[in-house]
Design a protein around this motif. Structure first.
Motif, PDB file in Angstrom:
ATOM      1  N   ILE A  24       0.839  -1.200   0.000  1.00 38.78           N
ATOM      2  CA  ILE A  24       0.000   0.000   0.000  1.00 38.78           C
ATOM      3  C   ILE A  24       0.878   1.254   0.000  1.00 38.78           C
ATOM      4  CG2 ILE A  24      -1.624   1.354   1.389  1.00 38.78           C
ATOM      5  CD1 ILE A  24      -2.944  -1.315   2.189  1.00 38.78           C
ATOM      6  N   GLY A  25       1.930   1.260   0.814  1.00 41.43           N
ATOM      7  CA  GLY A  25       2.864   2.388   0.841  1.00 41.43           C
ATOM      8  C   GLY A  25       3.527   2.597  -0.505  1.00 41.43           C
ATOM      9  N   ALA A  26       3.937   1.506  -1.141  1.00 38.18           N
ATOM     10  CA  ALA A  26       4.572   1.600  -2.453  1.00 38.18           C
ATOM     11  C   ALA A  26       3.592   2.154  -3.488  1.00 38.18           C
ATOM     12  CB  ALA A  26       5.082   0.224  -2.889  1.00 38.18           C
ATOM     13  N   LEU A  27       2.350   1.724  -3.406  1.00 38.70           N
ATOM     14  CA  LEU A  27       1.330   2.211  -4.324  1.00 38.70           C
ATOM     15  C   LEU A  27       1.081   3.706  -4.119  1.00 38.70           C
ATOM     16  CD1 LEU A  27      -0.744   1.487  -6.511  1.00 38.70           C
ATOM     17  CD2 LEU A  27      -2.384   1.075  -4.665  1.00 38.70           C
ATOM     18  N   VAL A  28       1.020   4.136  -2.869  1.00 39.58           N
ATOM     19  CA  VAL A  28       0.809   5.556  -2.569  1.00 39.58           C
ATOM     20  C   VAL A  28       1.983   6.391  -3.098  1.00 39.58           C
ATOM     21  CG1 VAL A  28       0.697   7.237  -0.681  1.00 39.58           C
ATOM     22  CG2 VAL A  28      -0.726   5.188  -0.613  1.00 39.58           C
ATOM     23  N   VAL A  29       3.200   5.938  -2.907  1.00 40.36           N
ATOM     24  CA  VAL A  29       4.373   6.660  -3.401  1.00 40.36           C
ATOM     25  C   VAL A  29       4.356   6.724  -4.922  1.00 40.36           C
ATOM     26  CG1 VAL A  29       6.896   6.527  -3.626  1.00 40.36           C
ATOM     27  CG2 VAL A  29       5.823   6.209  -1.403  1.00 40.36           C
ATOM     28  N   PHE A  30       4.032   5.621  -5.566  1.00 39.28           N
ATOM     29  CA  PHE A  30       3.981   5.576  -7.023  1.00 39.28           C
ATOM     30  C   PHE A  30       2.934   6.553  -7.560  1.00 39.28           C
ATOM     31  CE2 PHE A  30       1.940   3.792 -10.840  1.00 39.28           C
ATOM     32  CZ  PHE A  30       3.004   3.900 -11.718  1.00 39.28           C
ATOM     33  N   ILE A  31       1.750   6.530  -6.978  1.00 40.94           N
ATOM     34  CA  ILE A  31       0.675   7.412  -7.437  1.00 40.94           C
ATOM     35  C   ILE A  31       1.016   8.876  -7.192  1.00 40.94           C
ATOM     36  CG2 ILE A  31      -1.724   8.094  -6.967  1.00 40.94           C
ATOM     37  CD1 ILE A  31      -2.360   5.116  -6.626  1.00 40.94           C
ATOM     38  N   SER A  32       1.594   9.180  -6.038  1.00 39.44           N
ATOM     39  CA  SER A  32       1.927  10.585  -5.750  1.00 39.44           C
ATOM     40  C   SER A  32       3.018  11.106  -6.679  1.00 39.44           C
ATOM     41  CB  SER A  32       2.310  10.762  -4.288  1.00 39.44           C
ATOM     42  OG  SER A  32       3.489  10.055  -3.991  1.00 39.44           O
ATOM     43  N   CYS A  33       4.016  10.311  -6.998  1.00 40.01           N
ATOM     44  CA  CYS A  33       5.063  10.753  -7.925  1.00 40.01           C
ATOM     45  C   CYS A  33       4.496  10.950  -9.333  1.00 40.01           C
ATOM     46  CB  CYS A  33       6.203   9.741  -7.974  1.00 40.01           C
ATOM     47  SG  CYS A  33       7.243   9.758  -6.509  1.00 40.01           S
ATOM     48  N   THR A  34       3.646  10.035  -9.760  1.00 34.70           N
ATOM     49  CA  THR A  34       3.038  10.153 -11.080  1.00 34.70           C
ATOM     50  C   THR A  34       2.153  11.390 -11.153  1.00 34.70           C
ATOM     51  OG1 THR A  34       3.107   7.746 -11.328  1.00 34.70           O
ATOM     52  CG2 THR A  34       1.646   8.955 -12.805  1.00 34.70           C
ATOM     53  N   LEU A  35       1.361  11.631 -10.122  1.00 33.29           N
ATOM     54  CA  LEU A  35       0.496  12.814 -10.104  1.00 33.29           C
ATOM     55  C   LEU A  35       1.302  14.112 -10.026  1.00 33.29           C
ATOM     56  CD1 LEU A  35      -2.500  11.670  -7.878  1.00 33.29           C
ATOM     57  CD2 LEU A  35      -2.429  11.960 -10.358  1.00 33.29           C
ATOM     58  N   SER A  36       2.441  14.072  -9.357  1.00 36.70           N
ATOM     59  CA  SER A  36       3.309  15.257  -9.328  1.00 36.70           C
ATOM     60  C   SER A  36       3.802  15.596 -10.728  1.00 36.70           C
ATOM     61  CB  SER A  36       4.503  15.030  -8.405  1.00 36.70           C
ATOM     62  OG  SER A  36       4.079  14.870  -7.088  1.00 36.70           O
ATOM     63  N   GLY A  37       4.182  14.589 -11.479  1.00 34.81           N
ATOM     64  CA  GLY A  37       4.605  14.804 -12.864  1.00 34.81           C
ATOM     65  C   GLY A  37       3.485  15.359 -13.721  1.00 34.81           C
ATOM     66  N   LEU A  38       2.281  14.832 -13.531  1.00 32.79           N
ATOM     67  CA  LEU A  38       1.132  15.323 -14.295  1.00 32.79           C
ATOM     68  C   LEU A  38       0.768  16.754 -13.893  1.00 32.79           C
ATOM     69  CD1 LEU A  38      -1.103  12.119 -14.354  1.00 32.79           C
ATOM     70  CD2 LEU A  38       0.292  13.055 -16.202  1.00 32.79           C
ATOM     71  N   THR A  39       0.940  17.094 -12.624  1.00 32.95           N
ATOM     72  CA  THR A  39       0.665  18.454 -12.161  1.00 32.95           C
ATOM     73  C   THR A  39       1.636  19.443 -12.790  1.00 32.95           C
ATOM     74  OG1 THR A  39      -0.166  17.600 -10.070  1.00 32.95           O
ATOM     75  CG2 THR A  39       0.458  19.917 -10.114  1.00 32.95           C
ATOM     76  N   LEU A  40       2.891  19.067 -12.884  1.00 34.71           N
ATOM     77  CA  LEU A  40       3.871  19.932 -13.542  1.00 34.71           C
ATOM     78  C   LEU A  40       3.549  20.104 -15.027  1.00 34.71           C
ATOM     79  CD1 LEU A  40       7.144  18.713 -11.815  1.00 34.71           C
ATOM     80  CD2 LEU A  40       6.016  20.918 -11.525  1.00 34.71           C
ATOM     81  N   CYS A  41       3.023  19.055 -15.655  1.00 33.77           N
ATOM     82  CA  CYS A  41       2.601  19.155 -17.060  1.00 33.77           C
ATOM     83  C   CYS A  41       1.476  20.168 -17.205  1.00 33.77           C
ATOM     84  CB  CYS A  41       2.111  17.798 -17.577  1.00 33.77           C
ATOM     85  SG  CYS A  41       3.375  16.566 -17.758  1.00 33.77           S
ATOM     86  N   GLU A  42       0.513  20.113 -16.306  1.00 35.59           N
ATOM     87  CA  GLU A  42      -0.616  21.046 -16.358  1.00 35.59           C
ATOM     88  C   GLU A  42      -0.153  22.482 -16.131  1.00 35.59           C
ATOM     89  OE1 GLU A  42      -3.800  20.627 -17.344  1.00 35.59           O
ATOM     90  OE2 GLU A  42      -3.012  18.675 -17.917  1.00 35.59           O
ATOM     91  N   ARG A  43       0.845  22.670 -15.309  1.00 30.54           N
ATOM     92  CA  ARG A  43       1.367  24.013 -15.070  1.00 30.54           C
ATOM     93  C   ARG A  43       2.010  24.576 -16.339  1.00 30.54           C
ATOM     94  NH1 ARG A  43       2.132  27.402 -10.935  1.00 30.54           N
ATOM     95  NH2 ARG A  43       4.018  28.634 -10.822  1.00 30.54           N
ATOM     96  N   GLU A  44       2.724  23.752 -17.070  1.00 34.11           N
ATOM     97  CA  GLU A  44       3.317  24.188 -18.338  1.00 34.11           C
ATOM     98  C   GLU A  44       2.232  24.556 -19.348  1.00 34.11           C
ATOM     99  OE1 GLU A  44       6.552  24.631 -19.481  1.00 34.11           O
ATOM    100  OE2 GLU A  44       7.121  24.434 -17.388  1.00 34.11           O
ATOM    101  N   LYS A  45       1.185  23.756 -19.393  1.00 31.15           N
ATOM    102  CA  LYS A  45       0.082  24.044 -20.316  1.00 31.15           C
ATOM    103  C   LYS A  45      -0.649  25.316 -19.911  1.00 31.15           C
ATOM    104  CE  LYS A  45      -0.629  19.232 -21.596  1.00 31.15           C
ATOM    105  NZ  LYS A  45      -1.535  18.065 -21.496  1.00 31.15           N
TER     106      LYS A  45
END
Length: 186
Positions: A24-45
């Motif tokens: 569960i911890g690994a899944l939470v870390v994976f999802i948060s890192c992926t969402l951080s990358g997507l958030t940075l993409c949205e900021r560029e857009k």
């Protein structure tokens, strides 16, 4: 034999819970890192959309002054754009103070500064455009507006290329770092 089974069940449930928490911890870390990358993409857009919104405002103001010699109060109230409205820029631009309307382009931009993701060069173009409104005759204003419009178009071209490159980078980096961190936790 029953005691041995009870001990085996106890050890399995304790180890199973720990393993489950790790997953569960690994899944939470994976999802948060992926969402951080997507958030940075949205900021560029968003930065690109804001530049395009200012460009359309520049062109609108230039046309209103060139063809209709409209006062700024009417110009600002006649323009609508969801990106600039969401940032609060258009509302600040149309504000009146003490019943007297003043050209408060730079004040409005600085008041909404935290809502914009513009680079320093892009912000300077916006401020330069606002500083020319109502400060000279119509032909001189038109020339200054054309300069700002051309400068913003060049910045948009740069931003579009940068956005495309960084979007891929942020998505890949977010996913990869999330996967690596998740694997390290497991």
């Amino acid at each position: 034999l029953q005691r041995l089974q009870k001990r085996a069940r106890f050890i399995f449930t304790v180890c199973g819970r720990r393993a489950m928490l790790k997953y569960i911890g690994a899944l939470v870390v994976f999802i948060s890192c992926t969402l951080s990358g997507l958030t940075l993409c949205e900021r560029e857009k968003l930065k690109l959309r804001q530049c395009e919104a200012f460009l359309s405002l520049f062109e609108y103001v230039k046309n209103q002054i060139h063809y209709f010699l409209a006062p700024t109060k009417q110009i600002y109230r006649g323009f609508e754009d969801p990106v600039l409205a969401k940032a609060g820029f258009l509302a600040k631009l149309c504000e009146e103070s003490d019943g007297v309307y003043r050209n408060n382009w730079i004040d409005a931009f600085e008041a909404c500064g935290e809502n914009f993701c513009l680079s320093p060069a892009q912000a300077e173009i916006v401020k330069t455009f606002g500083s020319h409104i109502g400060k000279s005759n119509e032909p001189m204003q038109t020339r200054n507006f054309e300069y700002c419009i051309k400068s913003m178009e060049a910045e948009i071209a740069k931003q579009r290329a940068l956005c495309e490159k960084n979007t891929k980078l942020y998505r890949t980096l977010g996913f990869t770092l999330g996967a690596m961190a998740a694997l390290l936790l497991i």
